[in-house]
Design a protein around this motif. Structure first.
Motif, PDB file in Angstrom:
ATOM      1  N   LEU A 147       0.831  -1.209   0.000  1.00 26.38           N
ATOM      2  CA  LEU A 147       0.000   0.000   0.000  1.00 26.38           C
ATOM      3  C   LEU A 147       0.866   1.259   0.000  1.00 26.38           C
ATOM      4  N   ASP A 148       1.929   1.242   0.840  1.00 30.28           N
ATOM      5  CA  ASP A 148       2.741   2.447   0.967  1.00 30.28           C
ATOM      6  C   ASP A 148       3.613   2.700  -0.255  1.00 30.28           C
ATOM      7  N   ASN A 149       3.991   1.614  -0.936  1.00 24.36           N
ATOM      8  CA  ASN A 149       4.947   1.784  -2.034  1.00 24.36           C
ATOM      9  C   ASN A 149       4.326   1.928  -3.403  1.00 24.36           C
ATOM     10  N   THR A 150       3.072   1.509  -3.544  1.00 20.02           N
ATOM     11  CA  THR A 150       2.495   1.606  -4.884  1.00 20.02           C
ATOM     12  C   THR A 150       1.359   2.624  -4.923  1.00 20.02           C
ATOM     13  N   GLY A 151       1.119   3.293  -3.797  1.00 21.66           N
ATOM     14  CA  GLY A 151      -0.040   4.185  -3.714  1.00 21.66           C
ATOM     15  C   GLY A 151       0.246   5.611  -4.181  1.00 21.66           C
ATOM     16  N   ASN A 152      -0.740   6.461  -3.891  1.00 24.86           N
ATOM     17  CA  ASN A 152      -0.665   7.854  -4.346  1.00 24.86           C
ATOM     18  C   ASN A 152      -0.229   8.782  -3.231  1.00 24.86           C
ATOM     19  N   GLY A 153       0.499   8.243  -2.257  1.00 21.58           N
ATOM     20  CA  GLY A 153       0.984   9.073  -1.161  1.00 21.58           C
ATOM     21  C   GLY A 153      -0.035   9.305  -0.062  1.00 21.58           C
ATOM     22  N   VAL A 154      -1.154   8.613  -0.087  1.00 19.94           N
ATOM     23  CA  VAL A 154      -2.125   8.754   1.006  1.00 19.94           C
ATOM     24  C   VAL A 154      -1.727   7.812   2.141  1.00 19.94           C
ATOM     25  N   ASN A 155      -2.322   8.016   3.341  1.00 16.49           N
ATOM     26  CA  ASN A 155      -1.978   7.172   4.497  1.00 16.49           C
ATOM     27  C   ASN A 155      -2.895   5.969   4.606  1.00 16.49           C
ATOM     28  N   PHE A 156      -2.281   4.833   4.913  1.00 10.91           N
ATOM     29  CA  PHE A 156      -3.066   3.621   5.153  1.00 10.91           C
ATOM     30  C   PHE A 156      -2.785   3.121   6.564  1.00 10.91           C
ATOM     31  N   HIS A 157      -3.845   2.807   7.300  1.00  8.06           N
ATOM     32  CA  HIS A 157      -3.670   2.125   8.584  1.00  8.06           C
ATOM     33  C   HIS A 157      -4.238   0.735   8.435  1.00  8.06           C
ATOM     34  N   ILE A 158      -3.453  -0.230   8.876  1.00 12.34           N
ATOM     35  CA  ILE A 158      -3.898  -1.616   8.711  1.00 12.34           C
ATOM     36  C   ILE A 158      -4.409  -2.144  10.045  1.00 12.34           C
ATOM     37  N   LEU A 159      -5.553  -2.794  10.006  1.00 14.12           N
ATOM     38  CA  LEU A 159      -6.082  -3.465  11.193  1.00 14.12           C
ATOM     39  C   LEU A 159      -6.309  -4.941  10.861  1.00 14.12           C
ATOM     40  N   SER A 160      -6.205  -5.756  11.881  1.00 12.73           N
ATOM     41  CA  SER A 160      -6.576  -7.166  11.713  1.00 12.73           C
ATOM     42  C   SER A 160      -7.837  -7.385  12.537  1.00 12.73           C
ATOM     43  N   ASN A 161      -8.853  -7.944  11.909  1.00 16.28           N
ATOM     44  CA  ASN A 161     -10.134  -8.144  12.600  1.00 16.28           C
ATOM     45  C   ASN A 161     -10.690  -9.502  12.192  1.00 16.28           C
ATOM     46  N   PRO A 162     -10.093 -10.569  12.726  1.00 14.84           N
ATOM     47  CA  PRO A 162     -10.475 -11.904  12.276  1.00 14.84           C
ATOM     48  C   PRO A 162     -11.925 -12.246  12.597  1.00 14.84           C
ATOM     49  N   GLY A 184      -4.023  -3.871  15.881  1.00 13.34           N
ATOM     50  CA  GLY A 184      -3.519  -2.750  15.079  1.00 13.34           C
ATOM     51  C   GLY A 184      -2.455  -1.984  15.817  1.00 13.34           C
ATOM     52  N   GLU A 185      -1.879  -1.006  15.122  1.00  8.40           N
ATOM     53  CA  GLU A 185      -0.817  -0.184  15.708  1.00  8.40           C
ATOM     54  C   GLU A 185      -1.320   1.219  16.008  1.00  8.40           C
ATOM     55  N   ASP A 186      -2.291   1.678  15.237  1.00  6.01           N
ATOM     56  CA  ASP A 186      -2.722   3.068  15.345  1.00  6.01           C
ATOM     57  C   ASP A 186      -4.002   3.165  16.186  1.00  6.01           C
ATOM     58  N   ILE A 206     -15.000  -6.398  23.225  1.00  2.66           N
ATOM     59  CA  ILE A 206     -14.183  -6.000  22.069  1.00  2.66           C
ATOM     60  C   ILE A 206     -12.732  -5.944  22.530  1.00  2.66           C
ATOM     61  N   LEU A 207     -11.940  -6.904  22.111  1.00  7.05           N
ATOM     62  CA  LEU A 207     -10.550  -7.004  22.563  1.00  7.05           C
ATOM     63  C   LEU A 207      -9.637  -6.327  21.551  1.00  7.05           C
ATOM     64  N   THR A 208      -8.691  -5.561  22.060  1.00 12.62           N
ATOM     65  CA  THR A 208      -7.732  -4.961  21.136  1.00 12.62           C
ATOM     66  C   THR A 208      -6.331  -5.468  21.487  1.00 12.62           C
ATOM     67  N   THR A 209      -5.560  -5.751  20.446  1.00 11.89           N
ATOM     68  CA  THR A 209      -4.218  -6.318  20.632  1.00 11.89           C
ATOM     69  C   THR A 209      -3.298  -5.708  19.587  1.00 11.89           C
ATOM     70  N   ASN A 210      -2.036  -6.157  19.600  1.00 13.91           N
ATOM     71  CA  ASN A 210      -1.191  -5.731  18.487  1.00 13.91           C
ATOM     72  C   ASN A 210      -1.539  -6.577  17.258  1.00 13.91           C
ATOM     73  N   LEU A 211      -1.052  -6.157  16.114  1.00 15.20           N
ATOM     74  CA  LEU A 211      -1.431  -6.806  14.857  1.00 15.20           C
ATOM     75  C   LEU A 211      -1.115  -8.292  14.839  1.00 15.20           C
ATOM     76  N   TRP A 212       0.091  -8.619  15.311  1.00 18.06           N
ATOM     77  CA  TRP A 212       0.535 -10.016  15.175  1.00 18.06           C
ATOM     78  C   TRP A 212      -0.267 -10.918  16.099  1.00 18.06           C
TER      79      TRP A 212
END
Ligand code: UPG
Length: 460
Positions: A147-162, A184-186, A206-212
């Protein structure tokens, strides 16, 4: 923090469709668009006849009826939906790789990568990207890099929500989840998604954790569930030789609150799209870090499951005087469990395959699975030609027709309706001795024995 007004979900399958329908139902002020390249599938989601929805789930029709056209939309216009969304769920399939490195074990991330590249190419404003598909640990890193390397310079935040919903109970699971997991990180991105779920899920669930942790927890949850089934199935074989009854053992150990009573039902083997795939994936990850003992430990869950399916078929052959050649065996059930039309990895496929190798005639009846699907599942295995599959297997719409003149009945799925059949009539209609092989421990042994059936059930 930015309020989420528009959500797009890429992938209108078993997870994306029901999940987004419930999110839309509970968040009438958020516009949700579910996109898929498959026009037929989108048409089915849009069909005015709710019986035609591509996913059969009890209660789903009512949810779709409430939200569709109000704030829930299904479309093939992927780019527009990406462009307009504040938050994008990726819910495409991640099958086990069938080629190259990790073949047969690793998850194939081709579709995820294509999604990421498309999002990057289209997005003109900041987006939160949510992994809904089950993914190998650290996929988020790859996603972010694309996302960061092929995009148009916008910001992406990634979340995992299994997703933890089970098929057949998807709507109740979604309405009343044991927990929602967000990694997530953000903090702001996490909070944005928390708010979507808070529309109906109590905050403490609603549990929140780090991405991994979030990514790994999904695989681990399925591995633990499957492991319970393989554990009790291993004991079922021991019960058969010792005279113990596996249901009694399950009950006895399940009363221990540390063990718990759920997921201890012995069966012909677990199926479904998730368990095997996720464990193989876990095994692959462990091996890739040289954790041989860890990998072997979890792999055994799959080995035992394959064994359970094979020995069910072998028992049928042995009991029927060591030959099923030309014998009619009626299969009750083809889906991997009741209340779904999903047949992925269903034990029925492998049991049938085994019996077909012995030239049995298999007649299949399943209340929800159409004939084409049965043939597709068998053809996919590639064990024999499609012509041979059609020569040996018949699929019928009437259970009595399936059982008429059969030498044996094999129960592969625990559909409730099987319990209510006119078993005296079935007995009359069958070749004698009339064998029943119950892979789900569904029928009443005493009743069937009294009627004169030769009744065999797993773990007795
Ligand atoms: N099964 C048994 N005995 C049991 C419980 C289950 O044989 O005691 C079998 C069942 O018949 C089926 C398989 O196990 O073949 C899986 O069942 P289930 O877990 O109910 O179905 P899924 O819809 O595959 O759901 C699993 C997880 C769910 C997760 C989903 C996809 O339960 O939490 O979201 O996989 O990852």
């Amino acid at each position: 923090m930015k309020e989420i007004k528009k959500i797009t979900c890429i992938g209108a399958g078993y997870v994306g469709g029901p999940t987004m329908s419930v999110i839309a139902q509970k968040n009438p002020n958020v516009t949700i668009t579910v996109v898929d390249l498959n026009q037929a599938r989108i048409d089915a989601w849009n069909d005015t006849d709710l019986e035609k929805l591509p996913v059969y789930e009890p209660g789903l029709d009512a949810v779709v009826a409430e939200a569709r056209g109000r704030n829930l939309f299904f479309s093939t216009n992927v780019e527009q939906a990406i462009d307009e969304a504040d938050m994008i769920f990726i819910s495409v399939n991640t099958p086990t790789k069938t080629y190259g490195k990790g073949k047969g074990q690793a998850a194939d991330l081709k579709y995820i990568e294509l999604c990421a590249r498309q999002i990057a190419a289209v997005a003109k404003s900041d987006k939160i990207v949510v992994e809904k598909s089950t993914l190998p640990v650290r996929t988020a890193a790859a996603l972010k890099s694309i996302l960061d390397n092929t995009g148009n310079g916008v910001n992406f935040h990634i979340l995992s929500n299994p997703e933890f919903l089970a098929e057949g109970t998807a709507v109740t699971d979604l309405h009343n989840p044991d927990r929602v997991l967000i990694g997530g990180e953000d903090a702001d991105a996490i909070e944005a998604l928390v708010q979507v779920y808070e529309a109906w899920v109590p905050r403490e669930r609603i549990l929140t954790t780090n991405l991994w942790s979030s990514e790994l927890s999904k695989l681990v949850a399925n591995a633990f569930l499957a492991q319970r089934v393989s554990s009790i199935n291993a004991i079922s074989e021991l019960c058969e030789v010792t005279g113990a009854n596996v249901d009694e053992v399950s009950r006895a150990i399940g009363y221990d609150s540390r063990i718990g009573s759920k997921f201890l039902k012995a069966s012909v083997g677990f199926g479904g799209s998730c368990f095997q795939k996720d464990i193989l994936n876990l095994v692959y990850i462990a091996r890739s870090y040289n954790l041989t003992e860890v990998a072997d430990y979890w792999e055994q869950v799959i080995i035992l499951n394959d064994h359970q399916k094979a020995r069910f078929a072998e028992n049928i052959i042995q009991t029927m005087y060591n030959t099923v050649n030309g014998k009619k065996i009626a299969f009750l059930g083809w889906a991997f469990k009741k209340d779904t039309n999903d047949t992925r990895e269903s034990a029925a496929i492998y049991v049938a395959d085994h019996l077909l190798e012995e030239e049995a005639q298999v007649i299949v009846y399943d209340p929800k699975v159409p004939a084409e699907q049965v043939y597709k599942d068998l053809d996919y295995l590639g064990t024999r030609s499609p012509e041979d599959n059609r020569r040996l297997v018949t699929v019928v719409n009437d259970p009595y027709e399936a059982m008429h003149g059969s030498h044996a009945i094999a129960i592969l799925t625990e559909w409730d309706e099987f319990k209510c059949y006119d078993w005296p009539r079935v007995k009359e209609d069958m070749k004698k001795p009339a064998f029943v092989f119950d892979g789900r421990k569904l029928l009443d042994r005493n009743k069937l024995s009294m009627l004169g059936f030769n009744y065999y059930a797993i773990g007795e």
